[in-house]
Scaffold this active site. Sequence first.
Site, PDB file in Angstrom:
ATOM      1  N   LYS A 137       1.003  -1.056  -0.020  1.00 42.88           N
ATOM      2  CA  LYS A 137      -0.120   0.007   0.056  1.00 42.88           C
ATOM      3  C   LYS A 137       0.836   1.057  -0.051  1.00 42.88           C
ATOM      4  CE  LYS A 137      -2.775   2.652   2.856  1.00 42.88           C
ATOM      5  NZ  LYS A 137      -3.523   2.939   4.297  1.00 42.88           N
TER       6      LYS A 137
ATOM      7  N   ASP B 204      -6.597   1.050   0.165  1.00 41.05           N
ATOM      8  CA  ASP B 204      -6.655   1.248   1.808  1.00 41.05           C
ATOM      9  C   ASP B 204      -7.914   1.087   2.378  1.00 41.05           C
ATOM     10  OD1 ASP B 204      -8.481   2.875   0.313  1.00 41.05           O
ATOM     11  OD2 ASP B 204      -7.339   4.751   0.849  1.00 41.05           O
TER      12      ASP B 204
END
Length: 219
Positions: free
Chosen positions: A128, A146
């Site tokens: 991420k 996310d």
Amino acid sequence: MYKFIKKDEPIRIEKILELLDKEYGTEYRCYLNHETPWQLLIATMLSAQCTDARVNIVTKDLFKKYTSIEAFAQADLKELEEDIKPTGFHKNKAKNIKAAMSKILEEHNGEVPSKLEDLTALAGVGRKTANVIRGNIYNDPSIVVDTHVKRISNKLGLTKEDDPVKIEFDLMKKLPKDHWILYNIHLITLGRTICVARKPKCNECFLREVCKTGATNAK
């Protein structure tokens, strides 16, 4: 109203992206304040289990105190822990920031790397965080999964997975590459304003007719 059958999915996805572009535009923007690649890397590391708004409050003073990669690499660990304490998990984050900045100095000549494998080799940096850097700094198409992307992609019926990496690969197969970065930006905005976690406003959502959950919930 769209029929939610597999053969119609490409058309539905195209409509979802069209509606998102129309509502939010196609300009890339980052919600974490930064002026340099290393500042964005640190801000993203701090954003784990913390809101962007709180991170921005912390980094406003943090980046005035520590003005370079070297400053973070050489920082006193206990002092750095206190400086970032409001973001939570401050001990692990401080340790990882120091280690990551040291490795950037030692192995990358003080430049934040652009390759996924180099970024994820840094302490505290997962896919991420790496994809945030790749997309926002190097304009390398990447999908950042996310909490908003994970939750809303499931609601839209674009994935059935729960693991962020599996979701990322699902979305990479289904979304055109030119929307990989925008998709995350758009879904953050949508998740903060309309498709909020506690009480989604399906009746107000411009995606309700192409969203599996919205089509059921909207009355």
